[in-house]
Write an enzyme that holds these catalytic residues in place. Structure first.
Site, PDB file in Angstrom:
ATOM      1  N   HIS A 127      39.734  44.426  38.007  1.00 43.88           N
ATOM      2  CA  HIS A 127      39.854  43.643  39.247  1.00 43.88           C
ATOM      3  C   HIS A 127      39.654  44.519  40.524  1.00 43.88           C
ATOM      4  O   HIS A 127      39.358  43.799  41.787  1.00 43.88           O
ATOM      5  CB  HIS A 127      41.484  43.361  39.427  1.00 43.88           C
ATOM      6  CG  HIS A 127      41.742  42.135  39.882  1.00 43.88           C
ATOM      7  ND1 HIS A 127      40.572  41.303  40.774  1.00 43.88           N
ATOM      8  CD2 HIS A 127      42.962  41.401  39.973  1.00 43.88           C
ATOM      9  CE1 HIS A 127      41.212  40.421  41.105  1.00 43.88           C
ATOM     10  NE2 HIS A 127      42.668  40.052  40.773  1.00 43.88           N
ATOM     11  N   ASP A 165      36.787  39.780  41.214  1.00 44.35           N
ATOM     12  CA  ASP A 165      37.827  39.113  41.722  1.00 44.35           C
ATOM     13  C   ASP A 165      37.928  37.839  40.592  1.00 44.35           C
ATOM     14  O   ASP A 165      37.319  37.460  39.865  1.00 44.35           O
ATOM     15  CB  ASP A 165      37.353  38.123  42.981  1.00 44.35           C
ATOM     16  CG  ASP A 165      37.178  39.300  44.050  1.00 44.35           C
ATOM     17  OD1 ASP A 165      37.933  40.299  44.217  1.00 44.35           O
ATOM     18  OD2 ASP A 165      36.334  39.171  44.899  1.00 44.35           O
TER      19      ASP A 165
END
Length: 496
Positions: free
Chosen positions: A467, A471
């Site tokens: 992450h 995204d």
């Protein structure tokens, strides 16, 4: 006079091979037609005999290297002139080097491979005081990827073991000492060299890796036909024997039942292999370093299954390889990675490195642990090329013949837990990669389609991603594109 050892003709349409095993090392005496090394192509294994008698000089192509037809493998320094030819076959010339041989010879750690700096001594096949013949296997080392056999550099008596089982040694460490090389032990060594079937030959006939594989499979050496030099059983011979109908091989697995954790008397403590330690460390490092998150979706595999069923026979007939599901997933992922390049990127310090290519890692379970061979430039391959590459890498993984280079440089990974029956899982990233796709079992499930309940072959997909660089929108988009490509494979042909 020097004679060159070159790659022989490999067969029609075969242009390259990989050096699998060297049976001799520089400085060893060789006889005419004695096997020097073994090459592997995508179809067969080829043994390379010595073209002349003499001493093996430089090894030009090391184990794991890919070579073309007629490529130089090594050189042989021929022994003298007219009298040289009968030397290797006779026991008399063996006396010549004995007078020059040192009283003791150190057993050193052999070359471990690029970037490998240490190993663990897993097994000693000889004890202090045992007589050894030259090239007889003394011990086996384990690195984080492969097992390395250590042959005796000279004949004599194993006088000292400086690195016992379980010890970690670096690439230049001393493992033991052989004394009396070429002196008192000469008569004992000469006999096995001239007559391999002698009683002592039982101890040296089989490769240690083959012995280990037979022990794990519960096979007796009498049930395995050796194809190595002098009938020596190699690991590949054990694999072939295991593939043949052998119900007895399953029997030894029965005692390996889980034991109660609260009964110390029944517990067995076994040191982790270096490969298992490396797997544990890398997976834990991945969790500690990356901000890992997993997103899920499901895919209707009906169209892929129908397409595969329709063309699999023609595909195999033309390309010589079976059409599986992995090529569809590889193609679908390569297609999706073009749209969402951050899933194919990695973090280097404060930089993001985007890859304009796809080196696809394909996770494979082996008897010794999980390995991830890499299919390079998978985005430029056809379905047939992908299937051939995956089949070849999978076979090399099971045989323990993958080189370090073949497991490095991946940019994205596929993990197929479905072959073991897994319905859903969260795969762990293979650092420094930013994405891994988990495939799972295809299972018939009721689905609502156009207001009707229809039974469809469904598979859960799981994308684990970092992450820090990917995204949520990018991860979901990637997974949706993979789903769309698999549910309508025609999209792959039209680049949609």
């Amino acid at each position: 006079m020097t004679t060159e050892v070159r790659v022989p003709t490999l067969g029609e349409s075969v242009t390259e091979a990989t050096v699998a095993t060297w049976f001799k090392k520089p400085g060893d005496a060789v006889a005419v037609d004695e096997m020097l090394c073994e090459l592997e192509t995508d179809k067969v294994t080829v043994e390379v005999p010595s073209p002349a008698a003499g001493t093996l000089g430089d090894i030009i192509a090391a184990e794991g290297e890919t070579v073309g037809v007629d490529a130089l493998l090594a050189t042989i320094a021929e022994a003298g002139a007219g009298a040289a030819a009968p030397a290797p076959a006779s026991s008399a010339p063996a006396a010549a080097p004995k007078s020059d041989a040192p009283a003791s010879v150190d057993v050193m750690v052999p070359t471990l491979g690029e970037s490998v700096t240490e190993a663990t001594v897993s097994t000693w096949f000889k004890a202090v005081g045992d007589a050894v013949a030259q090239d007889e296997m003394l011990c086996e080392l384990e690195t984080d990827k492969v097992s390395v056999e250590v042959p005796a550099p000279a004949a004599g008596v194993l006088a000292e073991i400086t690195a016992p089982e379980g010890a970690t040694v670096d690439a230049s460490a001393k493992l033991g000492v052989i004394s009396g090389a070429g002196a008192v032990a000469a008569p004992a060594v000469a006999a096995p060299a001239a007559a391999a079937p002698a009683a002592s030959g039982k101890d040296v006939a089989n490769a240690p890796s083959a012995e280990k594989a037979m022990a794990q499979a519960g096979l007796n050496s009498d049930a395995v036909t050796g194809t190595g030099r002098d009938g020596r059983i190699m690991k590949e011979d054990v694999m072939k024997a295991m593939a043949a109908p052998a119900p007895a091989a399953a029997a030894p697995a029965a005692p390996r039942a889980p034991v109660p954790a609260d009964d110390a008397a029944r517990e067995e403590r076994v040191k982790m292999t270096r490969l298992r330690q490396t797997i544990a460390k890398r997976l834990k490092d991945s969790q500690n370093t990356a901000a890992m998150l997993t997103t899920y979706n499901e895919v209707d595999m009906g169209e892929v299954m129908a397409l595969r069923s329709q063309y699999k026979d023609q595909f195999e007939k033309k390309h010589g390889v079976r059409l599986g599901f992995m090529s569809f997933f590889t193609k679908a992922c390569c297609h999706a990675l073009k749209e969402v390049p951050e899933v194919n990127a990695e973090i280097d310090g404060t930089d993001i490195v985007y890859k304009n290519f796809v080196h696809m890692g394909v996770a494979a379970g082996t008897p010794t642990g999980l390995v991830v061979p890499v299919i390079r430039d998978a985005d430029a391959m056809s379905f047939a090329e992908i299937e051939k590459a995956i089949a070849e890498k999978g076979r090399r993984a099971r045989d323990g013949k993958l080189s370090m280079a073949e497991m490095q440089g991946g940019t994205f990974t596929l993990s197929n837990g479905g072959v073991y029956g897994s319905l859903m899982s969260s795969p762990i990233l293979n650092p420094p990669q930013s994405g891994i796709l988990g495939m799972h079992k295809i299972q018939d499930r009721p689905m609502a389609i156009n207001g009707q309940v229809v039974i469809r072959p469904m598979m859960y997909l799981a994308l684990s991603y970092d992450h820090r660089i990917v995204d949520g929108k990018g991860a979901v988009t990637f997974l949706v594109r993979v789903k769309e490509a698999l549910e309508d494979p025609r999209r792959l042909l039209m680049d949609l």
